[in-house]
Design a protein around this motif. Sequence first.
Motif, PDB file in Angstrom:
ATOM      1  N   PHE A  28      26.349  50.623  46.193  1.00  0.00           N
ATOM      2  CA  PHE A  28      25.452  51.430  45.367  1.00  0.00           C
ATOM      3  C   PHE A  28      24.193  50.653  45.011  1.00  0.00           C
ATOM      4  CE2 PHE A  28      23.966  53.040  41.243  1.00  0.00           C
ATOM      5  CZ  PHE A  28      23.803  54.388  41.548  1.00  0.00           C
ATOM      6  N   VAL A  29      24.368  49.407  44.564  1.00  0.00           N
ATOM      7  CA  VAL A  29      23.219  48.579  44.202  1.00  0.00           C
ATOM      8  C   VAL A  29      22.356  48.295  45.422  1.00  0.00           C
ATOM      9  CG1 VAL A  29      22.496  46.359  43.263  1.00  0.00           C
ATOM     10  CG2 VAL A  29      24.459  47.535  42.277  1.00  0.00           C
ATOM     11  N   ILE A  30      22.999  47.980  46.551  1.00  0.00           N
ATOM     12  CA  ILE A  30      22.263  47.694  47.786  1.00  0.00           C
ATOM     13  C   ILE A  30      21.460  48.916  48.222  1.00  0.00           C
ATOM     14  CG2 ILE A  30      22.537  47.203  50.249  1.00  0.00           C
ATOM     15  CD1 ILE A  30      24.955  45.448  49.475  1.00  0.00           C
ATOM     16  N   CYS A  31      22.062  50.092  48.133  1.00  0.00           N
ATOM     17  CA  CYS A  31      21.376  51.325  48.540  1.00  0.00           C
ATOM     18  C   CYS A  31      20.191  51.638  47.625  1.00  0.00           C
ATOM     19  CB  CYS A  31      22.357  52.489  48.558  1.00  0.00           C
ATOM     20  SG  CYS A  31      23.569  52.413  49.896  1.00  0.00           S
ATOM     21  N   VAL A  32      20.357  51.405  46.323  1.00  0.00           N
ATOM     22  CA  VAL A  32      19.244  51.632  45.388  1.00  0.00           C
ATOM     23  C   VAL A  32      18.064  50.737  45.746  1.00  0.00           C
ATOM     24  CG1 VAL A  32      18.484  51.349  42.998  1.00  0.00           C
ATOM     25  CG2 VAL A  32      20.654  52.477  43.471  1.00  0.00           C
ATOM     26  N   PHE A  33      18.337  49.480  46.044  1.00  0.00           N
ATOM     27  CA  PHE A  33      17.263  48.560  46.419  1.00  0.00           C
ATOM     28  C   PHE A  33      16.633  48.969  47.746  1.00  0.00           C
ATOM     29  CE2 PHE A  33      18.246  46.134  42.879  1.00  0.00           C
ATOM     30  CZ  PHE A  33      17.471  44.990  42.803  1.00  0.00           C
ATOM     31  N   SER A  34      17.432  49.554  48.643  1.00  0.00           N
ATOM     32  CA  SER A  34      16.877  50.012  49.925  1.00  0.00           C
ATOM     33  C   SER A  34      15.984  51.235  49.731  1.00  0.00           C
ATOM     34  CB  SER A  34      18.016  50.345  50.893  1.00  0.00           C
ATOM     35  OG  SER A  34      17.512  50.917  52.082  1.00  0.00           O
ATOM     36  N   ILE A  35      16.433  52.195  48.936  1.00  0.00           N
ATOM     37  CA  ILE A  35      15.682  53.435  48.729  1.00  0.00           C
ATOM     38  C   ILE A  35      14.331  53.154  48.068  1.00  0.00           C
ATOM     39  CG2 ILE A  35      15.636  55.611  47.438  1.00  0.00           C
ATOM     40  CD1 ILE A  35      18.683  55.744  47.853  1.00  0.00           C
ATOM     41  N   PHE A  36      14.321  52.300  47.058  1.00  0.00           N
ATOM     42  CA  PHE A  36      13.091  52.031  46.303  1.00  0.00           C
ATOM     43  C   PHE A  36      12.332  50.816  46.830  1.00  0.00           C
ATOM     44  CE2 PHE A  36      15.735  54.489  43.363  1.00  0.00           C
ATOM     45  CZ  PHE A  36      14.837  55.477  42.992  1.00  0.00           C
ATOM     46  N   VAL A  89      24.736  40.670  42.886  1.00  0.00           N
ATOM     47  CA  VAL A  89      25.828  41.462  43.469  1.00  0.00           C
ATOM     48  C   VAL A  89      27.177  40.817  43.163  1.00  0.00           C
ATOM     49  CG1 VAL A  89      26.847  42.278  45.627  1.00  0.00           C
ATOM     50  CG2 VAL A  89      24.381  42.468  45.278  1.00  0.00           C
ATOM     51  N   LEU A  90      27.260  39.484  43.289  1.00  0.00           N
ATOM     52  CA  LEU A  90      28.508  38.786  42.974  1.00  0.00           C
ATOM     53  C   LEU A  90      28.862  38.938  41.498  1.00  0.00           C
ATOM     54  CD1 LEU A  90      28.031  35.498  45.035  1.00  0.00           C
ATOM     55  CD2 LEU A  90      29.594  37.378  45.520  1.00  0.00           C
ATOM     56  N   THR A  91      27.874  38.886  40.627  1.00  0.00           N
ATOM     57  CA  THR A  91      28.111  39.085  39.195  1.00  0.00           C
ATOM     58  C   THR A  91      28.613  40.492  38.926  1.00  0.00           C
ATOM     59  OG1 THR A  91      26.309  37.540  38.705  1.00  0.00           O
ATOM     60  CG2 THR A  91      27.060  38.952  36.909  1.00  0.00           C
ATOM     61  N   PHE A 143      11.511  40.845  29.040  1.00  0.00           N
ATOM     62  CA  PHE A 143      10.864  39.706  28.399  1.00  0.00           C
ATOM     63  C   PHE A 143      10.914  38.416  29.211  1.00  0.00           C
ATOM     64  CE2 PHE A 143      12.546  42.399  24.867  1.00  0.00           C
ATOM     65  CZ  PHE A 143      11.319  42.873  24.431  1.00  0.00           C
ATOM     66  N   ALA A 144      11.786  38.342  30.213  1.00  0.00           N
ATOM     67  CA  ALA A 144      11.887  37.105  30.996  1.00  0.00           C
ATOM     68  C   ALA A 144      10.808  37.077  32.073  1.00  0.00           C
ATOM     69  CB  ALA A 144      13.271  36.987  31.624  1.00  0.00           C
ATOM     70  N   GLY A 145      10.776  36.011  32.834  1.00  0.00           N
ATOM     71  CA  GLY A 145       9.756  35.849  33.861  1.00  0.00           C
ATOM     72  C   GLY A 145       9.916  36.814  35.016  1.00  0.00           C
ATOM     73  N   GLU A 146       8.848  36.926  35.786  1.00  0.00           N
ATOM     74  CA  GLU A 146       8.819  37.848  36.913  1.00  0.00           C
ATOM     75  C   GLU A 146       9.869  37.505  37.961  1.00  0.00           C
ATOM     76  OE1 GLU A 146       7.237  41.295  38.534  1.00  0.00           O
ATOM     77  OE2 GLU A 146       6.581  40.295  36.676  1.00  0.00           O
ATOM     78  N   SER A 147      10.218  36.229  38.060  1.00  0.00           N
ATOM     79  CA  SER A 147      11.120  35.783  39.119  1.00  0.00           C
ATOM     80  C   SER A 147      12.545  36.327  38.974  1.00  0.00           C
ATOM     81  CB  SER A 147      11.163  34.253  39.163  1.00  0.00           C
ATOM     82  OG  SER A 147      11.575  33.736  37.905  1.00  0.00           O
ATOM     83  N   ILE A 148      12.953  36.712  37.762  1.00  0.00           N
ATOM     84  CA  ILE A 148      14.320  37.221  37.597  1.00  0.00           C
ATOM     85  C   ILE A 148      14.349  38.689  37.178  1.00  0.00           C
ATOM     86  CG2 ILE A 148      15.258  34.950  37.049  1.00  0.00           C
ATOM     87  CD1 ILE A 148      15.354  35.828  34.125  1.00  0.00           C
ATOM     88  N   LYS A 149      13.221  39.368  37.267  1.00  0.00           N
ATOM     89  CA  LYS A 149      13.183  40.794  36.908  1.00  0.00           C
ATOM     90  C   LYS A 149      14.120  41.607  37.796  1.00  0.00           C
ATOM     91  CE  LYS A 149       8.908  41.968  34.509  1.00  0.00           C
ATOM     92  NZ  LYS A 149       9.605  42.580  33.386  1.00  0.00           N
ATOM     93  N   LEU A 150      14.039  41.393  39.116  1.00  0.00           N
ATOM     94  CA  LEU A 150      14.870  42.161  40.033  1.00  0.00           C
ATOM     95  C   LEU A 150      16.341  41.791  39.891  1.00  0.00           C
ATOM     96  CD1 LEU A 150      12.638  42.315  43.245  1.00  0.00           C
ATOM     97  CD2 LEU A 150      13.005  44.062  41.501  1.00  0.00           C
ATOM     98  N   PHE A 151      16.618  40.532  39.583  1.00  0.00           N
ATOM     99  CA  PHE A 151      17.992  40.114  39.295  1.00  0.00           C
ATOM    100  C   PHE A 151      18.533  40.902  38.106  1.00  0.00           C
ATOM    101  CE2 PHE A 151      20.768  37.534  36.624  1.00  0.00           C
ATOM    102  CZ  PHE A 151      21.793  37.205  37.505  1.00  0.00           C
ATOM    103  N   ILE A 171      21.694  45.484  35.665  1.00  0.00           N
ATOM    104  CA  ILE A 171      21.727  46.713  34.861  1.00  0.00           C
ATOM    105  C   ILE A 171      22.342  47.860  35.653  1.00  0.00           C
ATOM    106  CG2 ILE A 171      20.270  48.473  33.776  1.00  0.00           C
ATOM    107  CD1 ILE A 171      18.302  46.172  33.087  1.00  0.00           C
ATOM    108  N   ILE A 172      21.874  48.040  36.883  1.00  0.00           N
ATOM    109  CA  ILE A 172      22.413  49.113  37.738  1.00  0.00           C
ATOM    110  C   ILE A 172      23.894  48.891  38.017  1.00  0.00           C
ATOM    111  CG2 ILE A 172      22.248  50.202  40.011  1.00  0.00           C
ATOM    112  CD1 ILE A 172      19.264  49.392  40.009  1.00  0.00           C
ATOM    113  N   GLY A 173      24.241  47.648  38.352  1.00  0.00           N
ATOM    114  CA  GLY A 173      25.621  47.337  38.712  1.00  0.00           C
ATOM    115  C   GLY A 173      26.595  47.471  37.558  1.00  0.00           C
ATOM    116  N   LEU A 174      26.170  47.096  36.345  1.00  0.00           N
ATOM    117  CA  LEU A 174      27.059  47.219  35.196  1.00  0.00           C
ATOM    118  C   LEU A 174      27.406  48.678  34.913  1.00  0.00           C
ATOM    119  CD1 LEU A 174      25.539  44.612  32.710  1.00  0.00           C
ATOM    120  CD2 LEU A 174      27.783  44.506  33.796  1.00  0.00           C
TER     121      LEU A 174
END
Length: 302
Positions: free
Chosen positions: A166-174, A186-188, A251-259, A264-267
Amino acid sequence: MRSKRNFDFVKSSRIFLTISAVILLVGLVALGVFGLNYGIDFSSGTSVDVTTTKKLEEPQLKSFLDEQNLGDYTLASGENRESIRFKTALNEQQEKDFKENFLSKLDPDASFEINIVDVDIAKEQERNALIGMGVASLGIMLYIVIRFEWRFSVGAIVSTVYDALFVICVFSIFRLEVNLPFILAVLTIIGYSINDTVVIFDRIRENLRFAKIKSHADLEKLVNDSIWQTLARSINTVITVLIAAICLFFFAGESIKLFSLAIIIGLASGAYSSIFIASQVWLYFKKKQPLKKVAVKPQSTT
């Protein structure tokens, strides 16, 4: 323990399972058509980390980078540090020109760290990331197999695979960037999803020890009650982690926004799948098992 709630998760599960299947099918089609938007970790390109001696404004930086005509790039700004990822591998002359222009136009005392990822290294990193994710997932599944019976294991595996896809597909679609932090996300997600699933499964197994199952309706009631008994705990856990993930996203840096976004999606997906997929898969296979008949003692005629 009987639940006094009116909502029946088991009877509603068919609707939710159908919705889940449709969403996942659309996502898999998009994944097959568009693929993933790989970042520099999994595709060739150039990583430029610049340590500056003064604060640089983002519009100023973007204007400078556009002027260099070095192709598509992503920019992540930190305190006195700018991380730039070019989608193409820069040659020596381009590197030299970039440094000279940056020093002359933005910060004459800046220092640079430039790393080029070629195609072979990118493919190797992708392969290692997939192997690592597979080994970790296999270890988690092995734990479920050892701790629970095979029906529980099948439910856990199905729900976990759903969450990851589900998470992988969301990242693919957008067309969101997939990099090494995404693999960690994904591991988390798999870990949190298994945690929610184990809590529900443990309650189902505990209730089975004391329940008198005479029909499939009794099994359905047992599953529904078990979900309600663990629902508050699951929601509280997910909300607590979601608050932290949302704060990181904004509020965190740009480097971990997608993480953070992947978390959020996975939880949300993990909490959903534990209730409407994992437990329902177990129930489906449990119904296939013949019910044990309770022996009735013959009444004495004397």
